[in-house]
Design an enzyme around this catalytic site. Sequence first.
Site, short mmCIF file in Angstrom:
data_model
loop_
_atom_site.label_atom_id
_atom_site.label_comp_id
_atom_site.label_asym_id
_atom_site.label_seq_id
_atom_site.Cartn_x
_atom_site.Cartn_y
_atom_site.Cartn_z
N THR A 7 6.27 36.74 2.08
CA THR A 7 5.46 37.11 0.92
C THR A 7 5.84 36.22 -0.26
O THR A 7 6.95 35.70 -0.33
CB THR A 7 5.68 38.58 0.51
OG1 THR A 7 4.88 38.86 -0.65
CG2 THR A 7 7.13 38.89 0.18
N ASN A 9 5.07 37.57 -3.30
CA ASN A 9 5.04 38.58 -4.36
C ASN A 9 6.45 38.83 -4.91
O ASN A 9 7.33 39.29 -4.19
CB ASN A 9 4.44 39.86 -3.76
CG ASN A 9 4.34 40.98 -4.77
OD1 ASN A 9 5.30 41.29 -5.46
ND2 ASN A 9 3.16 41.58 -4.84
N LYS A 10 6.64 38.52 -6.21
CA LYS A 10 7.99 38.58 -6.80
C LYS A 10 8.57 40.00 -6.77
O LYS A 10 9.76 40.20 -6.55
CB LYS A 10 7.96 38.08 -8.25
CG LYS A 10 7.72 36.59 -8.34
CD LYS A 10 8.28 36.05 -9.67
CE LYS A 10 8.16 34.54 -9.72
NZ LYS A 10 6.78 34.09 -9.99
N GLY A 11 7.70 40.99 -6.98
CA GLY A 11 8.16 42.39 -6.96
C GLY A 11 8.71 42.76 -5.58
O GLY A 11 9.76 43.39 -5.46
N ASP A 68 2.72 44.83 4.66
CA ASP A 68 1.31 44.96 4.33
C ASP A 68 1.10 46.40 3.88
O ASP A 68 1.68 47.32 4.47
CB ASP A 68 0.44 44.64 5.55
CG ASP A 68 -0.99 44.38 5.12
OD1 ASP A 68 -1.20 43.51 4.26
OD2 ASP A 68 -1.90 45.06 5.63
N PHE A 150 1.36 49.26 -10.56
CA PHE A 150 0.35 48.20 -10.40
C PHE A 150 -0.77 48.74 -9.52
O PHE A 150 -0.72 49.88 -9.05
CB PHE A 150 0.98 46.93 -9.80
CG PHE A 150 1.39 47.07 -8.35
CD1 PHE A 150 2.57 47.68 -8.00
CD2 PHE A 150 0.56 46.60 -7.33
CE1 PHE A 150 2.93 47.83 -6.67
CE2 PHE A 150 0.92 46.73 -5.99
CZ PHE A 150 2.11 47.35 -5.66
N TYR A 152 -3.52 50.48 -7.70
CA TYR A 152 -4.23 51.76 -7.84
C TYR A 152 -3.37 52.84 -8.50
O TYR A 152 -3.80 53.99 -8.61
CB TYR A 152 -4.70 52.23 -6.46
CG TYR A 152 -5.65 51.26 -5.78
CD1 TYR A 152 -7.02 51.33 -6.00
CD2 TYR A 152 -5.17 50.26 -4.93
CE1 TYR A 152 -7.88 50.43 -5.38
CE2 TYR A 152 -6.02 49.36 -4.30
CZ TYR A 152 -7.38 49.45 -4.54
OH TYR A 152 -8.24 48.57 -3.94
N LYS A 173 8.87 56.37 -8.82
CA LYS A 173 8.11 55.71 -7.75
C LYS A 173 9.05 55.14 -6.69
O LYS A 173 8.80 55.28 -5.50
CB LYS A 173 7.22 54.61 -8.33
CG LYS A 173 6.35 53.98 -7.25
CD LYS A 173 5.33 53.01 -7.76
CE LYS A 173 4.62 52.38 -6.59
NZ LYS A 173 3.84 51.22 -6.98
N HIS A 178 5.86 54.72 -0.53
CA HIS A 178 5.62 54.28 0.84
C HIS A 178 6.51 53.09 1.19
O HIS A 178 7.12 53.04 2.25
CB HIS A 178 4.14 53.93 1.02
CG HIS A 178 3.58 53.06 -0.08
ND1 HIS A 178 3.76 53.34 -1.40
CD2 HIS A 178 2.88 51.89 -0.04
CE1 HIS A 178 3.18 52.41 -2.14
NE2 HIS A 178 2.64 51.51 -1.33
P1 IMP Z 1 -0.70 43.42 0.22
O1 IMP Z 1 0.02 42.64 -0.82
O2 IMP Z 1 -1.54 42.64 1.15
O3 IMP Z 1 0.21 44.38 0.91
O4 IMP Z 1 -1.80 44.28 -0.56
C1 IMP Z 1 -1.49 45.47 -1.10
C2 IMP Z 1 -2.63 45.97 -1.97
O5 IMP Z 1 -2.65 47.40 -1.82
C3 IMP Z 1 -2.36 45.68 -3.43
O6 IMP Z 1 -3.17 44.67 -3.89
C4 IMP Z 1 -2.73 46.98 -4.11
O7 IMP Z 1 -4.07 46.95 -4.41
C5 IMP Z 1 -2.53 48.05 -3.04
N1 IMP Z 1 -1.19 48.64 -3.12
C6 IMP Z 1 -0.20 48.59 -2.19
N2 IMP Z 1 0.90 49.24 -2.59
C7 IMP Z 1 0.61 49.70 -3.82
C8 IMP Z 1 1.36 50.46 -4.77
O8 IMP Z 1 2.53 50.80 -4.59
N3 IMP Z 1 0.70 50.75 -5.91
C9 IMP Z 1 -0.56 50.39 -6.16
N4 IMP Z 1 -1.30 49.67 -5.33
C10 IMP Z 1 -0.73 49.34 -4.15
#
Ligand code: IMP
Length: 199
Positions: A7, A9-11, A68, A150, A152, A173, A178
């Site tokens: 990934t 994604n920094k978070g 994912d 972030f 939703y 959180k 999850h």
């Molecule tokens: P990924 O980066 O392909 O796993 O996409 C995850 C997508 O699901 C993100 O763009 C968010 O829209 C949503 N999502 C997943 N986890 C969260 C969360 O913890 N909070 C809010 N939205 C989330």
Amino acid sequence: MKLVLATGNKGKIREFQEMFEEKVVPFSELLGELDIVEDGDSFGANALIKAKTIYEKLGDEYIVISDDSGISVPALGGEPGIYSARYAGEDASDVDNLNKLISALKSRAIKQTPAYYTAAIAIVSKYGEYVVHGWMHGVVIRQAIGDKGFGYDPMFIPDGYTQTLGELDDEVKKSISHRAKALKLAQPIIEMLQQKGQR
Ligand code: IMP
């Protein structure tokens, strides 16, 4: 064996790094940018596609971890589900996606309905493939409240709470999410693989 995250994604990188003493490397540091087609039909399948693609490029000295995730609303037939990140289109922002989900609830005159987040984490190494899942249940409402979290989060109220994840502290959180639940299951598997690799 080196731990690599599939990934950028920094978070997510920070969340994984907090679990391990040794450095967790984002794949882009080793391979540059890669466009991986996530065409699986479940969160687990998509996580595995990402981890396998990176593992096949790096080789057997690596443990590759990917995740994912998304939100599912049973009253909308499970939408947005695996399409959470691109619900409002390929280049949609988090706000676009959230607004589309609010519109979908409004168009069906739903004020509040059960929903759940899913996180799948895949781990691929020369010792095989593993996939674990974590869930967070609650309800979605048809307005966005708060600016924490972030995606939703501003429209999601977790079970046992009266405020949205946009209002609740990050610490709350972290303790119920999850992703945190899936990470807890992934951690002992990754440690076991690291130990095997040292033998
Ligand atoms: P990924 O980066 O392909 O796993 O996409 C995850 C997508 O699901 C993100 O763009 C968010 O829209 C949503 N999502 C997943 N986890 C969260 C969360 O913890 N909070 C809010 N939205 C989330």
